[in-house]
Write a protein that holds these residues in place. Structure first.
Motif, PDB file in Angstrom:
ATOM      1  N   PRO A 346       0.841  -1.206   0.000  1.00  0.00           N
ATOM      2  CA  PRO A 346       0.000   0.000   0.000  1.00  0.00           C
ATOM      3  C   PRO A 346       0.873   1.251   0.000  1.00  0.00           C
ATOM      4  N   THR A 347       0.506   2.199  -0.814  1.00  0.00           N
ATOM      5  CA  THR A 347       1.327   3.400  -0.991  1.00  0.00           C
ATOM      6  C   THR A 347       1.617   4.093   0.336  1.00  0.00           C
ATOM      7  N   LYS A 348       0.629   4.259   1.184  1.00  0.00           N
ATOM      8  CA  LYS A 348       0.824   4.989   2.433  1.00  0.00           C
ATOM      9  C   LYS A 348       1.701   4.213   3.420  1.00  0.00           C
ATOM     10  N   ASP A 349       1.705   2.886   3.332  1.00  0.00           N
ATOM     11  CA  ASP A 349       2.606   2.099   4.174  1.00  0.00           C
ATOM     12  C   ASP A 349       4.044   2.209   3.678  1.00  0.00           C
ATOM     13  N   LEU A 350       4.219   2.302   2.382  1.00  0.00           N
ATOM     14  CA  LEU A 350       5.567   2.513   1.843  1.00  0.00           C
ATOM     15  C   LEU A 350       6.098   3.884   2.256  1.00  0.00           C
ATOM     16  N   LEU A 351       5.224   4.847   2.334  1.00  0.00           N
ATOM     17  CA  LEU A 351       5.639   6.199   2.706  1.00  0.00           C
ATOM     18  C   LEU A 351       6.213   6.225   4.128  1.00  0.00           C
ATOM     19  N   LYS A 352       5.762   5.335   4.985  1.00  0.00           N
ATOM     20  CA  LYS A 352       6.272   5.286   6.355  1.00  0.00           C
ATOM     21  C   LYS A 352       7.755   4.956   6.420  1.00  0.00           C
ATOM     22  N   LEU A 353       8.298   4.359   5.348  1.00  0.00           N
ATOM     23  CA  LEU A 353       9.711   3.987   5.336  1.00  0.00           C
ATOM     24  C   LEU A 353      10.637   5.200   5.310  1.00  0.00           C
ATOM     25  N   LYS A 354      10.102   6.385   5.043  1.00  0.00           N
ATOM     26  CA  LYS A 354      10.938   7.584   4.975  1.00  0.00           C
ATOM     27  C   LYS A 354      11.574   7.900   6.326  1.00  0.00           C
ATOM     28  N   ASP A 355      11.002   7.373   7.393  1.00  0.00           N
ATOM     29  CA  ASP A 355      11.538   7.643   8.728  1.00  0.00           C
ATOM     30  C   ASP A 355      12.581   6.619   9.166  1.00  0.00           C
ATOM     31  N   GLU A 356      12.834   5.622   8.327  1.00  0.00           N
ATOM     32  CA  GLU A 356      13.794   4.585   8.681  1.00  0.00           C
ATOM     33  C   GLU A 356      15.217   5.035   8.329  1.00  0.00           C
ATOM     34  N   GLU A 357      16.131   4.904   9.276  1.00  0.00           N
ATOM     35  CA  GLU A 357      17.515   5.339   9.056  1.00  0.00           C
ATOM     36  C   GLU A 357      18.211   4.518   7.977  1.00  0.00           C
ATOM     37  N   TRP A 358      17.813   3.299   7.790  1.00  0.00           N
ATOM     38  CA  TRP A 358      18.489   2.447   6.816  1.00  0.00           C
ATOM     39  C   TRP A 358      18.039   2.734   5.378  1.00  0.00           C
ATOM     40  N   VAL A 359      17.025   3.564   5.191  1.00  0.00           N
ATOM     41  CA  VAL A 359      16.585   3.951   3.848  1.00  0.00           C
ATOM     42  C   VAL A 359      17.395   5.168   3.416  1.00  0.00           C
ATOM     43  N   GLY A 360      18.301   4.968   2.466  1.00  0.00           N
ATOM     44  CA  GLY A 360      19.147   6.069   2.022  1.00  0.00           C
ATOM     45  C   GLY A 360      18.557   6.841   0.864  1.00  0.00           C
ATOM     46  N   SER A 361      17.970   6.139  -0.085  1.00  0.00           N
ATOM     47  CA  SER A 361      17.365   6.778  -1.258  1.00  0.00           C
ATOM     48  C   SER A 361      16.354   5.800  -1.840  1.00  0.00           C
ATOM     49  N   ALA A 362      15.448   6.308  -2.633  1.00  0.00           N
ATOM     50  CA  ALA A 362      14.426   5.430  -3.213  1.00  0.00           C
ATOM     51  C   ALA A 362      13.896   6.013  -4.510  1.00  0.00           C
ATOM     52  N   LEU A 363      13.335   5.153  -5.323  1.00  0.00           N
ATOM     53  CA  LEU A 363      12.692   5.538  -6.575  1.00  0.00           C
ATOM     54  C   LEU A 363      11.344   4.847  -6.659  1.00  0.00           C
ATOM     55  N   VAL A 364      10.324   5.588  -7.035  1.00  0.00           N
ATOM     56  CA  VAL A 364       8.983   5.015  -7.183  1.00  0.00           C
ATOM     57  C   VAL A 364       8.867   4.400  -8.569  1.00  0.00           C
TER      58      VAL A 364
END
Length: 374
Positions: A346-364
């Motif tokens: 779900p798009t809104k659940d993926l958006l929650k990953l922005k607060d994770e320190e291990w997420v450096g960059s992402a592409l939709v």
């Protein structure tokens, strides 16, 4: 007939000749009549002989044509039988036949070098020295797997011609942790894009990590989240200087293994000058958020298999036997170190990953209307 005889004949018709002259003309006419009869008889026989000769020649020509046609057909039939026997022996013999090995190598190459892409339903057949392998190219967005292209492979004995017909993304899907340290490559556009998307949608997200994870470590982090990992990018050890220029084409393995090296049900069929195999795909049992060692070994098995059939997989993976040997040696020495992944949910659940320190960059990636699990 001379002029004197013509003159006497004309006088005979007019009755101007004496009895003696008339008798002489009549004898000449009798002789001419006898000559004409003999001539007619002789020419008639020759004419019939000529007709018979033409008929004989005509029959000879047709007989020769039928014989030539029969010879050609016979050669073609013998050639077809010989080619069929060679085809069956070449593609069908061995502890693992080429009929099974070639598709297996292709599936391994797609699974390990094309993020979130796999060969779905597929089939292979061999006839007259050729083997054809065709399959659907599918990807997962949300809970559904959808066809995005086709794979067509044609083999003339061991000479492959493989075409992947799908719209390939041209963006760089992943960055190494070392490249993200200075923050220059950290892109927050994916956050804004996900924020703009409405609820009731599912998305595909390519994530680059700020650190390396083992398979079990990453799976434990993802456990109990309302999302599904799809594909993991694995470090193959290029020099740091090379990483600072551009990341290497990703290599990795799918979250749901295609079970290429486990026992799966394969249906074989044969008949006449034709035989083939069909497969609907399959998977083997692993812990949903564990069994890292089993997953890692399956990944290495695929790489070893690609190396063995490098002549087939090169057009898909763009990795030579030397490249694969180097990749395998590095992974076996350093272990499986994951630096990125494809995830969907779900798009809104993926958006929650922005607060994770291990997420450096992402592409939709792809976005679809709601099709998530209940």
């Amino acid at each position: 007939m001379d002029e004197e005889f013509k003159r006497k004949l004309a006088a005979y018709e007019r009755g101007e000749l004496t009895d003696e002259e008339a008798e002489e003309v009549e004898k000449d006419l009798e002789r001419l009549e006898a000559y004409q009869s003999y001539f007619d008889e002789t020419m008639g026989e020759e004419s019939e002989a000529s007709v018979d000769t033409k008929r004989f020649v005509r029959r000879g020509k047709w007989k020769a044509r039928f014989q030539n046609a029969a010879t050609v057909i016979g050669i073609l039939l013998i050639g077809a039988v010989v080619m069929s026997v060679v085809t069956i022996l070449f593609y069908g013999l061995g502890e693992e036949s080429k009929m099974e090995a070639y598709p297996k190598a292709i599936k391994a190459a797609v699974a390990t070098t094309k993020p979130n892409l796999e060969v779905g339903s597929s089939g292979a057949n061999a006839v007259f020295l050729h083997m054809n392998f065709n399959g659907d190219l599918v990807k997962r967005v949300g809970a559904e797997r959808e066809q995005v292209g086709e794979l067509n492979g044609d083999f003339l004995l061991n000479m492959p011609n493989i075409d992947l017909d799908y719209e390939e993304s041209h963006f760089v899907p992943f960055w190494y942790p070392e490249q993200l340290e200075d923050g220059e490559l950290k892109d927050e556009q994916w956050e804004r894009r996900l924020e703009q998307l409405p609820e009731g949608t599912v998305s595909e997200l390519y994530i680059s990590f700020t650190e390396y994870f083992s398979t079990d470590e990453l799976l434990s982090i993802l456990k109990d989240r309302d999302l599904m990992p799809v594909w993991f990018a694995v470090d193959t050890g290029p020099d740091l200087e090379e990483r600072e220029i551009t990341p290497k084409s990703p290599i990795g393995f799918p979250y749901i293994s295609p079970a290429l090296f486990m026992e799966t049900e394969v249906t074989k069929k044969s008949g006449g000058f034709f035989f083939g195999v069909e497969s609907g795909g399959g998977s083997y049992s692993v812990d949903s958020y564990g069994d890292g060692q089993k997953r890692n070994q399956d990944f290495l098995n695929m790489l070893h298999y690609m190396k063995e059939y490098e002549g087939i997989t090169m057009d898909i993976a763009y990795r030579s036997e030397e490249d694969l040997s180097r990749d395998i040696a590095y992974i076996e020495e350093n272990g499986v170190r994951i630096y990125g992944m494809v995830v969907t949910g779900p798009t809104k659940d993926l958006l929650k990953l922005k607060d994770e320190e291990w997420v450096g960059s992402a592409l939709v990636g792809e976005v679809r209307l709601w099709n998530w699990f209940d």
